[in-house]
Design an enzyme around this catalytic site. Structure first.
Site, short mmCIF file in Angstrom:
data_model
loop_
_atom_site.label_atom_id
_atom_site.label_comp_id
_atom_site.label_asym_id
_atom_site.label_seq_id
_atom_site.Cartn_x
_atom_site.Cartn_y
_atom_site.Cartn_z
N GLU A 18 -1.79 -42.30 22.15
CA GLU A 18 -0.42 -42.35 22.69
C GLU A 18 0.47 -41.30 22.01
OE1 GLU A 18 0.77 -46.80 23.56
OE2 GLU A 18 -0.69 -46.71 21.95
N TYR A 19 0.29 -41.19 20.70
CA TYR A 19 1.05 -40.18 19.95
C TYR A 19 0.71 -38.79 20.52
CZ TYR A 19 2.89 -37.54 15.98
OH TYR A 19 3.61 -36.67 15.20
N ASP A 20 -0.59 -38.61 20.70
CA ASP A 20 -1.12 -37.38 21.26
C ASP A 20 -0.41 -37.00 22.56
OD1 ASP A 20 -2.92 -35.46 20.80
OD2 ASP A 20 -4.70 -36.68 21.17
N TYR A 77 10.12 -36.44 -6.23
CA TYR A 77 10.43 -37.09 -7.49
C TYR A 77 11.79 -36.70 -8.07
CZ TYR A 77 8.30 -32.73 -9.22
OH TYR A 77 7.98 -31.42 -9.44
N LYS A 106 2.27 -38.76 -12.95
CA LYS A 106 2.38 -37.30 -12.92
C LYS A 106 1.23 -36.75 -12.10
CE LYS A 106 3.18 -33.24 -15.73
NZ LYS A 106 2.15 -32.38 -15.15
N CYS A 119 -13.51 -0.48 -28.75
CA CYS A 119 -13.41 0.93 -29.11
C CYS A 119 -14.18 1.29 -30.37
CB CYS A 119 -11.94 1.32 -29.28
SG CYS A 119 -11.17 0.56 -30.71
N CYS A 156 -14.33 -3.14 -33.63
CA CYS A 156 -13.77 -3.58 -32.35
C CYS A 156 -14.83 -3.46 -31.25
CB CYS A 156 -12.56 -2.73 -32.00
SG CYS A 156 -11.95 -3.05 -30.34
N LEU A 202 8.20 -29.60 -18.08
CA LEU A 202 8.36 -30.74 -18.97
C LEU A 202 7.61 -30.50 -20.27
CD1 LEU A 202 7.69 -33.61 -16.39
CD2 LEU A 202 9.88 -33.14 -17.49
N GLU A 221 6.08 -32.97 -5.50
CA GLU A 221 4.77 -32.38 -5.72
C GLU A 221 3.96 -32.37 -4.42
OE1 GLU A 221 4.63 -31.43 -8.80
OE2 GLU A 221 2.54 -31.21 -9.41
N GLU A 260 7.03 -42.41 -13.92
CA GLU A 260 6.44 -41.98 -12.64
C GLU A 260 5.07 -41.37 -12.89
OE1 GLU A 260 9.24 -39.03 -11.30
OE2 GLU A 260 10.93 -40.41 -11.46
N CYS A 314 -7.67 -5.29 -33.98
CA CYS A 314 -8.06 -3.89 -33.88
C CYS A 314 -6.78 -3.08 -34.00
CB CYS A 314 -8.74 -3.63 -32.54
SG CYS A 314 -8.85 -1.87 -32.15
N ASP A 326 -3.37 -43.45 18.24
CA ASP A 326 -3.41 -42.00 18.12
C ASP A 326 -3.27 -41.32 19.49
OD1 ASP A 326 -3.77 -42.47 15.50
OD2 ASP A 326 -5.64 -41.30 15.31
N CYS A 334 -6.98 1.80 -28.22
CA CYS A 334 -8.13 0.97 -27.84
C CYS A 334 -8.06 0.60 -26.36
CB CYS A 334 -8.13 -0.28 -28.70
SG CYS A 334 -9.30 -1.53 -28.18
S1 IVH Z 1 10.13 -33.85 -12.98
C1 IVH Z 1 13.31 -31.59 -14.89
N1 IVH Z 1 8.49 -35.67 -12.08
O1 IVH Z 1 5.03 -31.62 -13.64
C2 IVH Z 1 12.05 -32.26 -14.58
N2 IVH Z 1 7.62 -33.50 -12.47
O2 IVH Z 1 5.46 -30.15 -16.27
C3 IVH Z 1 11.11 -31.47 -13.76
N3 IVH Z 1 5.26 -33.23 -11.92
O3 IVH Z 1 6.55 -28.68 -12.53
C4 IVH Z 1 9.92 -32.13 -13.25
N4 IVH Z 1 4.93 -35.29 -11.20
O4 IVH Z 1 5.13 -29.98 -10.87
C5 IVH Z 1 8.62 -34.40 -12.48
N5 IVH Z 1 7.17 -37.37 -11.26
C6 IVH Z 1 7.30 -36.11 -11.64
C7 IVH Z 1 6.22 -35.20 -11.60
C8 IVH Z 1 6.42 -33.89 -12.04
C9 IVH Z 1 4.38 -34.10 -11.39
C10 IVH Z 1 4.96 -31.83 -12.26
C11 IVH Z 1 5.91 -30.83 -11.65
C12 IVH Z 1 6.47 -30.05 -12.79
C13 IVH Z 1 5.52 -30.34 -13.88
C14 IVH Z 1 6.29 -30.31 -15.19
#
Ligand code: IVH
Length: 702
Positions: free
Chosen positions: A73-75, A263, A154, A448, A445, A121, A211, A152, A463, A71, A468
């Site tokens: 050295e990076y610094d 992704y 999520k 109101c 209601c 999705l 993400e 993948e 209502c 770290d 209202c």
């Molecule tokens: S693909 C056309 N891949 O989920 C496809 N989304 O409900 C668009 N998300 O808004 C999304 N992991 O924020 C994709 N491996 C992944 C993901 C992912 C998380 C989220 C993303 C999106 C939401 C969709």
């Protein structure tokens, strides 16, 4: 160790301190460079070298998690870079590692239109639903052989788009409403995971999506800091990530432990890639972090196995996930399946089952919605479910209360699934106290005192009083919200105040407010009052679709509003339309058609439109300021073969053109389909340019 570096290099206050010291260091270095004359290298060359070294080490550190220098050295390298840049500000480049510290606060977030919409999705919740998705896709593709997928994790964070030009990160944006997001370039550059320069040479534009998230440790640490500073805690990692990115001062973002996984890659065919798994490999080669648990699956059996595997590992992962995204791998199949209005047909999110907990039902509140619907809301003894404190749950309606036989004081099983509002699954009858009282719906209601009634066959109590206050407040809130005209500074709290003081009753009143009135209210000053008036003024010429969506007509959201805009050119044409014409529009269903005509033909709706017009609101057909058709006025005539009339109009508007119905002096182009008649003849007489359907498509670059 990761945390140490983030804090050291990106802590906001620390960084500003470092900057001051570096100016001194820079002076010393300059002296060294110019007078000692021992260096053979120019500042420019050394900077380029340092940038290269720092990019390489940051990549090894953040993306590979395998640093090869200490770290410290990076610094030292980083300090040297800052010092030279301080002495030669003209040599600072867009991809300089010094961008990581954040820079000056921004006055506001600039809006950016996504070149390709950022879709969402659809969710599935079981193996059966996943197979339904796969079967639907298989059927529509008439695919005999197995389709292969990519699975993948999520992540529960924030979708972000990154734009690289010739390998350099030039822009980053939030998803926003999917069409238009906010420019968060300065904020995103502070995220160590995200390369400022790609590791592979890529000429031209590259758009990556992914993400931004906080891992579990980062979230806990941030909340400890918030607590120590006496600030409000974030409810979950997702909110914390959103709050950290939407900071006008990028130095604040720099102090937050944000991470990123890519992704998606836009237009993979441009890079000679055939599908999602190849795109993920390509993104990895570019130096972008891709979740290592993403994996190809040869068929749905493999997808199911991947899901079970992921679910088993979920607790042990360093970050929160709420399911698994399943994508059809082959780009060619994705293209054939296409998209619905908000989500692709070639991918779904397979969500994990909801997390549940038991707690006590303490009370019930009745909320009056925008359309008068009275919704019971359970007030619960606060309980932690999946990392979020839950104290309210929706009870939907009276039937639901009966079906579940809920009583005050009951112990109930509550569940929370992702972003969805928590709900009560069932009562634990064994734990019911003997004196538990049944829940009763109100007779009048709660806002109101007006009469409540149920629609025939419906379960919802409404209502019926158009005046209202609770309904008006919700209507106003919707009107000013992001789903409506997005008026900055006009949230529910301010509106409540304006309504309570009688300054505003309906939408049109907003446009009549003046700053002296506002400034006299509690919590407002001259500046904030003037800012709100300005924001309201800026919403005086809304595009048609936005205005329609803002009205809050039942069953009419953004998508339907856009369909209506594409069909009707003006608000007047829409207001005059009958049920039949509405029903003929693609994307307008029976329920929407009913409520639209009820709204525009009813007294309240008419009065509202007259009133907003009188207040100076002029709704404009959405036109764009750029595109191949800017300055052109187009008429479509005859029958089109490649697209519907509405699609054609939409494309023309998206290209920046104006679409009108009749051929006149203003018209610059007439697109003539089959069997074009009178309009085509008139266009010829006037010497207007006539295009075939194909020529039109070519003109807009299709
Ligand atoms: S693909 C056309 N891949 O989920 C496809 N989304 O409900 C668009 N998300 O808004 C999304 N992991 O924020 C994709 N491996 C992944 C993901 C992912 C998380 C989220 C993303 C999106 C939401 C969709």
């Amino acid at each position: 160790m990761k945390q140490g570096k983030i804090v050291r290099f990106m802590g906001g206050a620390a960084v500003r301190g470092v900057k001051r010291i570096t100016i001194l260091l820079a002076a010393a270095l300059l002296f060294f460079l110019h007078f000692a004359n021992v260096n053979a290298m120019s500042a420019e060359e050394r900077l380029a070298e340092l940038r290269g070294l720092l990019h390489e080490h940051a990549y090894r550190y953040y993306v590979l998690d395998a640093p090869i220098i200490a770290d410290g050295e990076y610094d030292a390298l980083f300090q040297e870079l800052l010092a030279i840049e301080a002495a030669h500000p003209e040599l600072v480049t867009a991809d300089s590692p010094s961008m990581r510290v954040g820079g000056a606060p921004l006055p506001e977030f600039r809006q950016v239109a996504h070149r390709l919409p950022m879709l969402s999705l659809d969710n599935v919740f079981s193996e059966g639903e996943l197979l339904d998705f796969a079967n639907r896709a298989g059927k529509s593709l008439r695919q005999e052989a197995d389709i292969s997928y990519v699975a993948e994790p999520k992540l529960d964070g924030l979708a972000v788009e990154l734009i690289y030009q010739d390998g350099v990160l030039i822009e980053a944006a939030t998803r926003g409403d999917g069409m238009v997001g906010e420019d968060i370039s300065a904020q995103v550059k502070t995220i160590g995971d995200i390369p400022l320069r790609l590791r592979r040479s890529v000429s031209g534009r590259l758009e990556a999506r992914g993400e931004v998230f906080l891992d579990k440790a980062g979230f806990a640490r941030l909340n400890r800091q918030q607590e120590a500073a006496g600030k409000e805690l974030f409810a979950n990692p997702r909110n914390a990530a959103a709050g950290s990115l939407r900071q006008l001062d990028p130095a604040v973002t720099a102090g937050r432990p944000l991470r990123f996984f890519a992704y998606a890659l836009a237009e993979p065919e441009r890079f000679a890639l055939n599908g999602q798994s190849e795109a993920l490999r390509f993104l990895t080669e570019c130096g972008l972090p891709v979740n290592p648990l993403s994996r190809p699956c040869a068929d749905t059996r493999a997808v199911v196995a991947a899901f079970d595997d992921l679910a088993a590992r979920r607790e042990d992962l360093p970050y929160e996930i709420d399911g698994m995204v399943v994508k059809i791998d082959a780009l060619a199949l994705q293209k054939r399946l296409g998209e619905k209005s908000r989500s692709p047909r070639w991918a779904v999110a397979w969500k994990f089952p909801a997390s549940q907990a038991t707690t006590r039902l303490n009370a019930v509140e009745f909320q009056v919605g925008r359309t008068g619907a009275v919704t019971p809301v359970a007030i619960l003894e606060p309980v932690l479910i999946g990392g979020v404190t839950v104290s309210r749950a929706t009870l939907h309606n009276e039937d639901e209360i009966r079906r579940k036989d809920l009583r005050l004081g009951d112990t109930v099983l509550v569940q929370r699934a992702g972003d969805v509002i928590p709900e009560i699954v069932k009562v634990i009858v064994e734990k019911r106290p003997p004196d538990a009282e049944p829940l009763l719906m109100p007779e009048a209601c709660p806002s109101c005192g007006g009469a409540l009634a149920k629609e025939e066959g419906g379960a919802v109590l409404r209502c019926g009083n158009p005046l209202c206050p609770a309904q008006r407040l919700r209507e106003l809130t919707h009107f000013a919200s992001k789903a409506g005209l997005d008026i900055d500074g006009l949230g529910e709290k301010s509106l409540e105040q304006l309504v309570a003081f009688g300054l505003v009753q309906g939408i049109a009143d907003l446009y009549r407010l003046h700053s002296e009135q506002l400034a006299s209210l509690d919590g407002w000053g001259e500046k904030s009052a003037a800012a709100l008036i300005q924001a309201i003024d800026a919403a005086k010429n809304p595009p048609l679709a936005r205005f329609i969506a803002a009205l809050g007509i039942r069953h009419v959201g953004e998508v339907t509003a856009t369909a209506l805009e594409n069909h009707f050119e003006t608000l007047d044409a829409l207001a005059a339309a009958d049920q039949e014409e509405l029903l003929a529009i693609d994307g307008v269903g029976v329920e929407a058609a009913n409520s639209i005509s009820e709204f525009f033909h009813g007294d309240a709706g008419r009065a509202l439109l007259d009133d907003v017009r009188a207040a100076g609101v002029v709704v404009r057909p959405a036109a764009k300021s750029d595109g191949p058709l800017v300055g052109m006025t187009v008429v479509f005539t005859g029958s089109l073969t490649h697209m519907t009339r509405d699609e054609a109009k939409r494309l023309a508007r998206e290209g920046g053109g104006q679409v009108v119905g009749a051929v006149g002096q203003k018209v610059t182009h007439v697109v003539a389909g089959d069997k074009a008649g009178g309009k085509l003849k008139r266009a010829r007489e006037l010497g207007i340019t006539i295009l075939s359907e194909e020529e039109f498509l070519r003109l807009i670059g299709r």
